[in-house]
Design a protein around this motif. Structure first.
Motif, PDB file in Angstrom:
ATOM      1  N   PHE A 242      20.518  -7.066   8.683  1.00  0.00           N
ATOM      2  CA  PHE A 242      20.142  -6.513   7.381  1.00  0.00           C
ATOM      3  C   PHE A 242      19.622  -5.064   7.462  1.00  0.00           C
ATOM      4  O   PHE A 242      18.478  -4.666   7.377  1.00  0.00           O
ATOM      5  N   PRO A 243      20.711  -4.015   7.721  1.00  0.00           N
ATOM      6  CA  PRO A 243      19.964  -2.821   8.177  1.00  0.00           C
ATOM      7  C   PRO A 243      19.441  -2.203   6.763  1.00  0.00           C
ATOM      8  O   PRO A 243      19.994  -2.091   5.684  1.00  0.00           O
ATOM      9  N   LEU A 244      18.645  -1.549   6.902  1.00  0.00           N
ATOM     10  CA  LEU A 244      17.942  -0.772   5.964  1.00  0.00           C
ATOM     11  C   LEU A 244      18.537   0.749   5.562  1.00  0.00           C
ATOM     12  O   LEU A 244      18.999   1.384   6.609  1.00  0.00           O
ATOM     13  N   PRO A 245      18.715   1.313   4.676  1.00  0.00           N
ATOM     14  CA  PRO A 245      19.135   2.392   4.149  1.00  0.00           C
ATOM     15  C   PRO A 245      18.200   3.552   4.687  1.00  0.00           C
ATOM     16  O   PRO A 245      16.651   3.380   5.063  1.00  0.00           O
ATOM     17  N   VAL A 246      18.667   4.802   5.131  1.00  0.00           N
ATOM     18  CA  VAL A 246      17.961   5.732   5.669  1.00  0.00           C
ATOM     19  C   VAL A 246      16.664   6.120   4.966  1.00  0.00           C
ATOM     20  O   VAL A 246      15.590   6.406   5.385  1.00  0.00           O
ATOM     21  N   ALA A 247      16.951   6.391   3.532  1.00  0.00           N
ATOM     22  CA  ALA A 247      15.725   6.712   2.712  1.00  0.00           C
ATOM     23  C   ALA A 247      14.558   5.888   2.876  1.00  0.00           C
ATOM     24  O   ALA A 247      13.475   6.184   2.993  1.00  0.00           O
TER      25      ALA A 247
ATOM     26  N   LEU B 109      17.966   9.578  12.320  1.00  0.00           N
ATOM     27  CA  LEU B 109      18.137   9.682  10.950  1.00  0.00           C
ATOM     28  C   LEU B 109      19.492  10.260  10.353  1.00  0.00           C
ATOM     29  O   LEU B 109      20.096   9.643   9.429  1.00  0.00           O
ATOM     30  N   THR B 110      19.745  11.227  10.945  1.00  0.00           N
ATOM     31  CA  THR B 110      20.966  11.927  10.686  1.00  0.00           C
ATOM     32  C   THR B 110      22.245  11.313  11.216  1.00  0.00           C
ATOM     33  O   THR B 110      22.993  11.003  10.240  1.00  0.00           O
ATOM     34  N   ALA B 111      22.081  10.391  12.183  1.00  0.00           N
ATOM     35  CA  ALA B 111      23.209   9.500  12.527  1.00  0.00           C
ATOM     36  C   ALA B 111      23.362   8.344  11.694  1.00  0.00           C
ATOM     37  O   ALA B 111      24.530   7.828  11.225  1.00  0.00           O
TER      38      ALA B 111
ATOM     39  N   ILE C  79      14.056   4.014   5.730  1.00  0.00           N
ATOM     40  CA  ILE C  79      13.407   4.177   7.233  1.00  0.00           C
ATOM     41  C   ILE C  79      12.648   5.256   7.229  1.00  0.00           C
ATOM     42  O   ILE C  79      11.645   5.281   7.615  1.00  0.00           O
ATOM     43  N   ALA C  80      13.283   6.340   6.641  1.00  0.00           N
ATOM     44  CA  ALA C  80      12.336   7.792   6.777  1.00  0.00           C
ATOM     45  C   ALA C  80      11.074   7.580   5.888  1.00  0.00           C
ATOM     46  O   ALA C  80      10.071   8.206   6.401  1.00  0.00           O
ATOM     47  N   ARG C  81      10.953   6.886   4.818  1.00  0.00           N
ATOM     48  CA  ARG C  81       9.854   6.740   4.170  1.00  0.00           C
ATOM     49  C   ARG C  81       8.714   6.002   4.934  1.00  0.00           C
ATOM     50  O   ARG C  81       7.484   6.299   5.074  1.00  0.00           O
ATOM     51  N   ALA C  82       9.216   4.892   5.695  1.00  0.00           N
ATOM     52  CA  ALA C  82       8.321   3.961   6.661  1.00  0.00           C
ATOM     53  C   ALA C  82       7.789   4.862   7.673  1.00  0.00           C
ATOM     54  O   ALA C  82       6.605   4.463   8.125  1.00  0.00           O
ATOM     55  N   LEU C  83       8.785   5.583   8.132  1.00  0.00           N
ATOM     56  CA  LEU C  83       8.342   6.642   9.447  1.00  0.00           C
ATOM     57  C   LEU C  83       7.192   7.797   9.190  1.00  0.00           C
ATOM     58  O   LEU C  83       6.561   8.033  10.017  1.00  0.00           O
TER      59      LEU C  83
ATOM     60  N   ASP D 161       0.780  -1.154  -0.028  1.00  0.00           N
ATOM     61  CA  ASP D 161       0.144   0.150  -0.140  1.00  0.00           C
ATOM     62  C   ASP D 161       0.823   1.300   0.082  1.00  0.00           C
ATOM     63  O   ASP D 161       0.416   2.357   0.504  1.00  0.00           O
ATOM     64  N   GLY D 162       1.971   0.935  -0.471  1.00  0.00           N
ATOM     65  CA  GLY D 162       2.998   2.320  -0.360  1.00  0.00           C
ATOM     66  C   GLY D 162       3.505   2.869   0.849  1.00  0.00           C
ATOM     67  O   GLY D 162       4.214   3.743   0.902  1.00  0.00           O
TER      68      GLY D 162
END
Length: 228
Positions: free
Chosen positions: A89-94, A114-116, A96-100, A13-14
């Motif tokens: 399996f760490p996710l890229p910040v982009a 997110l900055t760190a 993570i930010a999208r999910a949040l 669902d995006g």
């Protein structure tokens, strides 16, 4: 920088990230923040147990949603509190930010994280929390860890999809790295997980789950009896 397999993620669902490696979503389709609060915070009697030096450990960092829910719960606590998470399996910040974006309350406190993360840092402060994300296969990293948690968030992918994350040997390591009077909570009530945790020294109880899940599991590791 973190460099996970970019092809290992799809979006339902995006908005809900789904691991194609484990065919499992990173958080509940029925409000992941609410689930975190029900399962991991309330399941470990938090924030009531917070005290200076209190140490939370987590299997499965994912999008950092549990970390951010803990940050919100600790908003009025002076700290310091510790939060250690194990992630293979760490996710890229982009991503993570999208999910949040689905959780404005969590996103509102996420900028320092997110900055760190964007800078490749795995140790960083977040309000009263001193955060460390330990990357690698938890079957290798947890046995070498020198810490002991007061509360565990067991949030790996579904035991049916990722049984290695819930193997008795790993649950034994969780028990070995738990402080006296420590606790765990998890969304799963799978029998082999509960048995593994009982064998690891926890008194295991079943509790009402979140949303459509009938049951979850929580447990307590009693302090050793004092020697006469």
């Amino acid at each position: 920088m973190h460099s996970p397999d970019q092809s290992s993620l799809e979006w339902k669902d995006g908005i809900v990230p789904v691991s194609t490696r484990f065919d499992d979503p990173y958080f509940s389709l029925a409000n992941g923040l609410s689930e975190t609060r029900h399962v991991f915070l309330a399941g470990n009697d938090l924030p009531q147990r917070f005290r200076p030096g209190f140490h939370i450990a987590e299997l499965g960092f994912g999008t950092g949603l549990n970390l951010l829910a803990t940050r919100i719960a600790a908003a009025d606590h002076p700290g310091p509190l510790r939060f250690t998470s194990f992630e293979a399996f760490p996710l890229p910040v982009a991503d993570i930010a999208r999910a949040l974006e689905a959780f404005p309350e969590a996103r509102a406190v996420a900028d320092p994280f997110l900055t760190a993360w964007a800078a490749g840092e795995t140790r960083f402060p977040l309000g009263p929390l001193a955060v460390e994300v330990i990357l690698g296969d938890v079957r290798d990293t947890l046995p070498r860890w020198q810490g002991a948690a007061d509360a565990w968030f067991l949030d790996g992918f579904s035991p049916a999809k990722n049984p290695e994350m819930w193997a008795p040997e790993l649950m034994a390591e969780v028990g070995r790295h738990t402080a006296a009077d420590g606790t765990f909570a998890t969304y799963t009530a799978a029998g082999f997980v509960r048995r593994g945790l009982a064998e690891a020294g926890f008194t295991v109880a079943r509790a009402p789950g979140h949303g459509h899940k009938r049951h979850m599991s929580r447990g307590h590791k009693a302090a050793p009896e004092p020697q006469p």
